[in-house]
Motif scaffolding. Structure first.
Motif, PDB file in Angstrom:
ATOM      1  N   ILE A 279       0.867  -1.194   0.000  1.00 62.54           N
ATOM      2  CA  ILE A 279       0.000   0.000   0.000  1.00 62.54           C
ATOM      3  C   ILE A 279       0.902   1.241   0.000  1.00 62.54           C
ATOM      4  N   GLU A 280       1.928   1.194   0.845  1.00 62.19           N
ATOM      5  CA  GLU A 280       2.870   2.309   0.938  1.00 62.19           C
ATOM      6  C   GLU A 280       3.542   2.546  -0.425  1.00 62.19           C
ATOM      7  N   ALA A 281       4.018   1.442  -1.027  1.00 62.92           N
ATOM      8  CA  ALA A 281       4.726   1.556  -2.315  1.00 62.92           C
ATOM      9  C   ALA A 281       3.789   2.070  -3.402  1.00 62.92           C
ATOM     10  N   GLY A 282       2.521   1.662  -3.362  1.00 61.76           N
ATOM     11  CA  GLY A 282       1.556   2.077  -4.371  1.00 61.76           C
ATOM     12  C   GLY A 282       1.369   3.589  -4.360  1.00 61.76           C
ATOM     13  N   VAL A 283       1.171   4.139  -3.161  1.00 60.39           N
ATOM     14  CA  VAL A 283       0.951   5.586  -3.068  1.00 60.39           C
ATOM     15  C   VAL A 283       2.242   6.350  -3.364  1.00 60.39           C
ATOM     16  N   ASP A 284       3.384   5.810  -2.918  1.00 61.91           N
ATOM     17  CA  ASP A 284       4.671   6.441  -3.249  1.00 61.91           C
ATOM     18  C   ASP A 284       4.864   6.514  -4.757  1.00 61.91           C
ATOM     19  N   ALA A 285       4.542   5.418  -5.434  1.00 56.65           N
ATOM     20  CA  ALA A 285       4.706   5.381  -6.898  1.00 56.65           C
ATOM     21  C   ALA A 285       3.817   6.428  -7.560  1.00 56.65           C
ATOM     22  N   LEU A 286       2.616   6.600  -6.982  1.00 57.25           N
ATOM     23  CA  LEU A 286       1.686   7.581  -7.528  1.00 57.25           C
ATOM     24  C   LEU A 286       2.200   9.005  -7.292  1.00 57.25           C
ATOM     25  N   LYS A 287       2.702   9.225  -6.059  1.00 53.02           N
ATOM     26  CA  LYS A 287       3.208  10.561  -5.713  1.00 53.02           C
ATOM     27  C   LYS A 287       4.402  10.937  -6.578  1.00 53.02           C
ATOM     28  N   THR A 288       5.333   9.982  -6.733  1.00 53.41           N
ATOM     29  CA  THR A 288       6.599  10.279  -7.415  1.00 53.41           C
ATOM     30  C   THR A 288       6.551   9.921  -8.885  1.00 53.41           C
TER      31      THR A 288
ATOM     32  N   ALA B 253      -3.731  -2.528  -4.026  1.00 54.23           N
ATOM     33  CA  ALA B 253      -2.481  -1.744  -4.027  1.00 54.23           C
ATOM     34  C   ALA B 253      -1.829  -1.827  -5.404  1.00 54.23           C
ATOM     35  N   LYS B 254      -1.910  -3.004  -5.995  1.00 60.25           N
ATOM     36  CA  LYS B 254      -1.349  -3.170  -7.339  1.00 60.25           C
ATOM     37  C   LYS B 254      -2.075  -2.269  -8.337  1.00 60.25           C
ATOM     38  N   ASN B 255      -3.372  -2.075  -8.140  1.00 62.12           N
ATOM     39  CA  ASN B 255      -4.116  -1.190  -9.044  1.00 62.12           C
ATOM     40  C   ASN B 255      -3.538   0.225  -9.032  1.00 62.12           C
ATOM     41  N   LEU B 256      -3.009   0.648  -7.860  1.00 63.95           N
ATOM     42  CA  LEU B 256      -2.375   1.975  -7.807  1.00 63.95           C
ATOM     43  C   LEU B 256      -1.188   1.990  -8.767  1.00 63.95           C
TER      44      LEU B 256
ATOM     45  N   ARG C  34      -7.770  12.679 -16.166  1.00 63.96           N
ATOM     46  CA  ARG C  34      -6.861  12.776 -15.026  1.00 63.96           C
ATOM     47  C   ARG C  34      -7.632  12.689 -13.700  1.00 63.96           C
ATOM     48  N   ALA C  35      -8.839  13.242 -13.687  1.00 67.66           N
ATOM     49  CA  ALA C  35      -9.667  13.161 -12.474  1.00 67.66           C
ATOM     50  C   ALA C  35     -10.056  11.713 -12.197  1.00 67.66           C
ATOM     51  N   LEU C  36     -10.409  11.002 -13.260  1.00 70.17           N
ATOM     52  CA  LEU C  36     -10.824   9.597 -13.073  1.00 70.17           C
ATOM     53  C   LEU C  36      -9.669   8.736 -12.559  1.00 70.17           C
ATOM     54  N   SER C  37      -8.428   9.031 -13.016  1.00 72.83           N
ATOM     55  CA  SER C  37      -7.278   8.265 -12.521  1.00 72.83           C
ATOM     56  C   SER C  37      -7.168   8.401 -11.006  1.00 72.83           C
ATOM     57  N   LEU C  38      -7.299   9.643 -10.515  1.00 75.71           N
ATOM     58  CA  LEU C  38      -7.185   9.852  -9.074  1.00 75.71           C
ATOM     59  C   LEU C  38      -8.377   9.258  -8.323  1.00 75.71           C
ATOM     60  N   LEU C  39      -9.560   9.374  -8.957  1.00 73.84           N
ATOM     61  CA  LEU C  39     -10.742   8.807  -8.309  1.00 73.84           C
ATOM     62  C   LEU C  39     -10.599   7.278  -8.191  1.00 73.84           C
ATOM     63  N   PHE C  40     -10.043   6.711  -9.245  1.00 75.70           N
ATOM     64  CA  PHE C  40      -9.851   5.247  -9.228  1.00 75.70           C
ATOM     65  C   PHE C  40      -8.860   4.857  -8.127  1.00 75.70           C
ATOM     66  N   ALA C  41      -7.814   5.680  -7.952  1.00 70.76           N
ATOM     67  CA  ALA C  41      -6.849   5.410  -6.879  1.00 70.76           C
ATOM     68  C   ALA C  41      -7.552   5.463  -5.525  1.00 70.76           C
ATOM     69  N   ALA C  42      -8.343   6.528  -5.316  1.00 75.64           N
ATOM     70  CA  ALA C  42      -9.051   6.674  -4.035  1.00 75.64           C
ATOM     71  C   ALA C  42     -10.034   5.527  -3.830  1.00 75.64           C
TER      72      ALA C  42
ATOM     73  N   ASN D 188      -9.762   2.493  -4.869  1.00 75.18           N
ATOM     74  CA  ASN D 188      -9.047   1.282  -4.436  1.00 75.18           C
ATOM     75  C   ASN D 188      -8.715   1.341  -2.950  1.00 75.18           C
ATOM     76  N   LEU D 189      -8.346   2.515  -2.464  1.00 78.00           N
ATOM     77  CA  LEU D 189      -8.046   2.641  -1.036  1.00 78.00           C
ATOM     78  C   LEU D 189      -9.313   2.462  -0.194  1.00 78.00           C
ATOM     79  N   GLU D 190     -10.409   2.986  -0.721  1.00 75.90           N
ATOM     80  CA  GLU D 190     -11.678   2.818   0.006  1.00 75.90           C
ATOM     81  C   GLU D 190     -12.042   1.333   0.103  1.00 75.90           C
ATOM     82  N   ARG D 191     -11.780   0.602  -0.984  1.00 72.22           N
ATOM     83  CA  ARG D 191     -12.076  -0.840  -0.977  1.00 72.22           C
ATOM     84  C   ARG D 191     -11.170  -1.575   0.004  1.00 72.22           C
ATOM     85  N   ILE D 192      -9.912  -1.113   0.117  1.00 69.83           N
ATOM     86  CA  ILE D 192      -9.000  -1.734   1.092  1.00 69.83           C
ATOM     87  C   ILE D 192      -9.603  -1.626   2.494  1.00 69.83           C
ATOM     88  N   GLY D 193     -10.201  -0.463   2.778  1.00 67.27           N
ATOM     89  CA  GLY D 193     -10.844  -0.282   4.085  1.00 67.27           C
ATOM     90  C   GLY D 193     -11.927  -1.322   4.320  1.00 67.27           C
ATOM     91  N   ASP D 194     -12.709  -1.589   3.271  1.00 63.85           N
ATOM     92  CA  ASP D 194     -13.771  -2.593   3.413  1.00 63.85           C
ATOM     93  C   ASP D 194     -13.197  -3.986   3.683  1.00 63.85           C
TER      94      ASP D 194
END
Lengths: 283, 225
Positions: free
Chosen positions: B28-37, B98-101, B180-188, B190-196
């Protein structure tokens, strides 16, 4: 499966063990005993028909099957105990480290020393605990300190030492059923056999004593090859590495239906007969 | 103890699960890092790690079946082994999210992010904390801790709604930003689904600890109004 060449069979065992995460097997396993085309007759009645199977070294092999299918008879052919019954006849070969134990030059006493046995009902001698375990080694001429060491080590290996060390000179018959059975295991291993045959070793024991014997078998496995006959299928599942399923053919002779890694036999047997037996649909 | 060997097998199974959990938390950490960087090499390595996690899940599943078939586990042993199986499946799915990120990073190529990431890393941090907390709760068979992890899923849902609304303002202002909005929405998403999925782990913790099957957070699904 049994028609494959020995080398292929060995690698099949090794693979099966590697795939079995219950096992921590780092080395390959050899075949300790090899039963080939074995037939056993009580008079004219054929009790075992053409059984061929391999028994891997330092593993626990369980033989399961319904009552009267020849499990115990097969077990007794592995150290020539079967021939102690009058009018019996054995055909075929049983190899122990590659040597046929039925060869006419084979010393039967030596065979039984190398292949020991533990019976269904605990049968300690009506003697002190010490003497029960010392019995075999004494016959072999062991005396003094060496004998004491063997007795202590055998009782330790049989997970009984702590319970009896202060009463070695009390009768073996004064112990509980479970302790008596572990005493019989200690007696069997005191002469350092290579193979231990167990015929329903827990049939007369309560669940806790049963678990203790099972745990003991798992500890002994690293030093001995163990073959156990049990009609308690769950026990076979719990302790064994390999399982042989036997059944009766229409002539009521025992045949080997399936042999394989226990995990496979109990999760995905290849023969419908095995499936029916372990799921309780017959037998 | 009469069943030392069996107990060791269950203990080893649990250790493999917890170790898998640590690896999943890092994805999860690596996924968001990859997105940020926008680090595509990191994204690719994450995709490779997911395959290893899948293998661990099948290995755990196989060992579980063997124990069920051969050891006749009962009572707390039975609940524990079943819980391990079900948690392993949840962990594997979390790693997929996380892989989806990482897939989003690969898909976006050189296209710049629509906006700096603020709430998405927050969601990811919360997911990682919740995951660690849920596995700790399992290791301690602490039903109360399992339940309290699930309560934090609400915060995750709120963040997701917030991200949704914010991205909507970008798209309404300039429809060309929709990709570009949909890419970020899709990322969010996936994180919401992780919570579930973590909520599901919490339910397994409660089952292992108490034998009760409780469905948590049923009325707290994210709403977009």
């Amino acid at each position: 499966m049994l028609a494959t060449k020995p080398s292929e069979r060995l690698s099949m065992f090794t693979r099966a063990l590697e795939n079995n995460p219950q096992e921590n097997v780092t080395t390959t396993t050899n075949i300790k005993m090899r039963v080939q085309n074995l037939n056993f007759y009580y008079g004219t009645f054929r009790a075992i028909a053409d059984v061929t199977m391999d028994i891997p070294e330092n593993r626990i092999t369980a033989i399961i099957g319904s009552s009267g299918c020849g499990k115990s008879t097969l077990l007794r052919t592995l150290n020539r105990m079967g021939e102690l019954v009058a009018h019996t006849r054995t055909q075929g070969t049983v190899l122990l480290d590659g040597e046929n134990i039925y060869d006419r030059n084979m010393d039967v006493v030596l065979v039984r020393r190398r292949v020991g046995m533990v019976f269904q009902r605990p049968n300690p001698f009506p003697k002190p605990i010490f003497d029960n375990v010392a019995y075999g080694p004494r016959l072999l001429g062991v005396r003094g300190q060496e004998l004491e060491q063997i007795v202590e080590q055998s009782l330790r290996d049989a997970a009984l030492w702590d319970e009896v060390k202060d009463k070695l000179h009390e009768s073996g018959l004064a112990l509980s059923g479970g302790q008596q059975q572990r005493l019989c295991v200690a007696r069997a291993i005191a002469i350092k056999p290579e193979v231990i045959l167990m015929d329903e070793p827990c049939a007369a024991l309560d669940p806790i004593a049963t678990y203790k014997i099972e745990e003991l078998m798992l500890t002994l496995r690293s030093a001995y090859t163990i073959v156990i006959v049990t009609h308690n299928m769950q026990q076979a599942a719990r302790v064994s590495d390999f399982t042989a399923f036997m059944n009766m053919n229409p002539q009521r002779a025992g045949v080997l239906v399936e042999f394989g890694p226990t995990k496979q036999i109990f999760t995905n047997p290849t023969k419908p007969e095995t499936e029916d037996y372990i799921t309780g649909r017959f037998g | 103890m009469p069943r030392d060997t069996f107990e060791k097998q269950v203990h080893d199974l649990e250790n493999t699960l917890l170790e898998m959990g640590t690896r999943v938390e890092r994805t999860i950490e690596a996924g968001v890092d990859a997105l940020k960087t926008r680090d595509r090499a990191l994204a690719e390595s994450l995709i490779a790690r997911d395959a290893e996690i899948n293998r661990t899940r099948y290995e755990l599943e196989d060992r579980t079946y063997t124990l069920l078939a051969t050891q006749q586990p009962l009572a707390s042993d039975l609940r524990e082994i079943i819980a391990i199986l079900l948690i392993a499946i949840e962990l594997e799915r979390i790693a997929d999210h996380a892989k989806n990120l990482a897939e989003i990073v690969m898909h976006m190529g050189d296209e710049p992010l629509l906006k700096p990431l603020i709430d998405i890393p927050r969601m990811a941090d919360l997911c990682r904390e919740m995951l660690t907390q849920s596995l700790d709760a399992f290791a301690r068979r602490d039903a109360e801790a399992g339940r309290s992890v699930c309560a934090r899923d609400d915060v995750l849902d709120q963040l997701y709604q917030q991200i949704f609304r914010e991205l909507l303002t970008y798209v309404l202002a300039d429809p060309r930003t929709v990709n570009r909005a949909l890419s970020l929405l899709f990322a969010a998403h996936n994180l919401e689904r992780i919570g579930d999925r973590i909520t599901n782990i919490g339910e397994r913790v409660i089952y292992a600890a108490t034998g009760r099957l409780e469905e948590l957070n049923v009325e707290h699904q994210p709403r977009f109004d």
